[in-house]
Design a protein around this motif. Sequence first.
Motif, PDB file in Angstrom:
ATOM      1  N   GLU A  84       0.849  -1.185   0.000  1.00  0.00           N
ATOM      2  CA  GLU A  84       0.000   0.000   0.000  1.00  0.00           C
ATOM      3  C   GLU A  84       0.891   1.244   0.000  1.00  0.00           C
ATOM      4  N   PRO A  85       0.401   2.373  -0.545  1.00  0.00           N
ATOM      5  CA  PRO A  85       1.232   3.583  -0.651  1.00  0.00           C
ATOM      6  C   PRO A  85       1.845   4.025   0.674  1.00  0.00           C
ATOM      7  N   GLY A  86       1.114   3.896   1.772  1.00  0.00           N
ATOM      8  CA  GLY A  86       1.630   4.363   3.056  1.00  0.00           C
ATOM      9  C   GLY A  86       2.705   3.486   3.661  1.00  0.00           C
ATOM     10  N   ASP A  87       2.962   2.331   3.042  1.00  0.00           N
ATOM     11  CA  ASP A  87       3.947   1.405   3.616  1.00  0.00           C
ATOM     12  C   ASP A  87       5.371   1.955   3.600  1.00  0.00           C
ATOM     13  N   ILE A  88       5.648   2.917   2.732  1.00  0.00           N
ATOM     14  CA  ILE A  88       7.021   3.434   2.653  1.00  0.00           C
ATOM     15  C   ILE A  88       7.289   4.572   3.637  1.00  0.00           C
ATOM     16  N   ALA A 123       4.232  -6.827  -6.019  1.00  0.00           N
ATOM     17  CA  ALA A 123       4.743  -5.983  -4.930  1.00  0.00           C
ATOM     18  C   ALA A 123       3.991  -6.334  -3.652  1.00  0.00           C
ATOM     19  N   VAL A 124       4.738  -6.754  -2.628  1.00  0.00           N
ATOM     20  CA  VAL A 124       4.105  -7.194  -1.380  1.00  0.00           C
ATOM     21  C   VAL A 124       4.816  -6.564  -0.182  1.00  0.00           C
ATOM     22  N   THR A 125       4.073  -6.491   0.918  1.00  0.00           N
ATOM     23  CA  THR A 125       4.609  -5.994   2.179  1.00  0.00           C
ATOM     24  C   THR A 125       4.556  -7.113   3.221  1.00  0.00           C
ATOM     25  N   TYR A 126       5.671  -7.317   3.884  1.00  0.00           N
ATOM     26  CA  TYR A 126       5.753  -8.282   4.980  1.00  0.00           C
ATOM     27  C   TYR A 126       5.719  -7.487   6.289  1.00  0.00           C
ATOM     28  N   GLU A 127       4.950  -7.961   7.254  1.00  0.00           N
ATOM     29  CA  GLU A 127       4.791  -7.235   8.515  1.00  0.00           C
ATOM     30  C   GLU A 127       5.058  -8.142   9.710  1.00  0.00           C
ATOM     31  N   ARG A 131       7.316  -3.537  12.329  1.00  0.00           N
ATOM     32  CA  ARG A 131       8.300  -3.624  11.252  1.00  0.00           C
ATOM     33  C   ARG A 131       7.627  -3.995   9.933  1.00  0.00           C
ATOM     34  N   LYS A 132       8.097  -3.368   8.853  1.00  0.00           N
ATOM     35  CA  LYS A 132       7.620  -3.677   7.504  1.00  0.00           C
ATOM     36  C   LYS A 132       8.822  -3.912   6.598  1.00  0.00           C
ATOM     37  N   LEU A 133       8.659  -4.819   5.648  1.00  0.00           N
ATOM     38  CA  LEU A 133       9.665  -5.073   4.615  1.00  0.00           C
ATOM     39  C   LEU A 133       8.921  -5.213   3.300  1.00  0.00           C
TER      40      LEU A 133
END
Length: 340
Positions: A84-88, A123-127, A131-133
């Motif tokens: 998601e856009p806010g993940d960065i 494109a995926v986010t690990y949580e 912490r996010k990656l």
Amino acid sequence: MFRLIGFLFMFALTAGGYMFVDYKMSARWSGREDAEGLTFTEYLSGLSGRLAGLGGGASANGMPTKLADMLPKPPDGWTMRPVEPGDIDGFLPKNTKNADKDALATLKKMADGDGGKGAEVAAVTYEKGDRKLIIKAIRYPNIIFTSFMAMQQRMELQMMTAEFRGTEFATVRGLDVTEDLLPDGFRGRYFFADVGAQIHLRVLAPKRMSDEDLVPFLETLHVKAMNAGVIDKVEGLGDVPVIVLASALGDSERDAYLADVASREADEAARVEAEAAKAESAQEEAAPAESAGGGFLSRLFGGGDEPADTAEAATEPTKAGCKTGKDGVKRCTVGSAGSD
């Protein structure tokens, strides 16, 4: 007899229609919106290469073919979801007003699903807790790697290197992964790798994560499937059951490792240069035949009516150059031979 003639006519009409549509789509995928300057000879060379590439993909039984399925599985305690856009936000400087603009743009790309025309993006986010990656992979269309018309774009993909300051990080089952050190103030670690220049992998991790913390993600990256899913495969890539962390090596081992990585980079640069020279030679040989032929198919696909200046531009040699700066980072550019 009449049925056979009718069948052959319909088959030819259908095949011609398919080739016309595929020709236009191929031009758009390679960056030529209206197929300007694209000859029928160039198109046929790309078509045959794409058919061969499809055959190679079908032989990869038992391995994932979708890019998203090749990404790492979430390690214990981590969850996985679409980016998601806010993940960065947590990777950016606390005050972005004076932050490096190029670095900001690079990190923002990690949170979008854009990879260019015809590209497949995952494109995926690990949580885990706070912490996010983020991991993003892009697979570019086969035609870029099978057609002379896309030589410029192919070379740009082949020569992508560190944007800021690159340092060798790890080799994962034969795949070299580089850390691109972000400018001061950024709260993340940025890594990149590519498979056959066609699949580009990007990883954005928290700054507090150590090299060893990243190993569980590297362990389940399906390098072999990625190698099977590109045109320019590397023999044995993904088969080596070894992950090498540069930071875990002793001085002598690290020197040997860096020399090995440098050797592979030199071999790849030489291969790209030879490929470009071969393509230029083939284009020069094809140009007279294309201009002299002018048959029905050539007229149908627009190859026989291109103006002289367009033909010259299509056969203009491509020149690549690499320079190593004072910071030790190799930077490469691609341009025409007359642009110096």
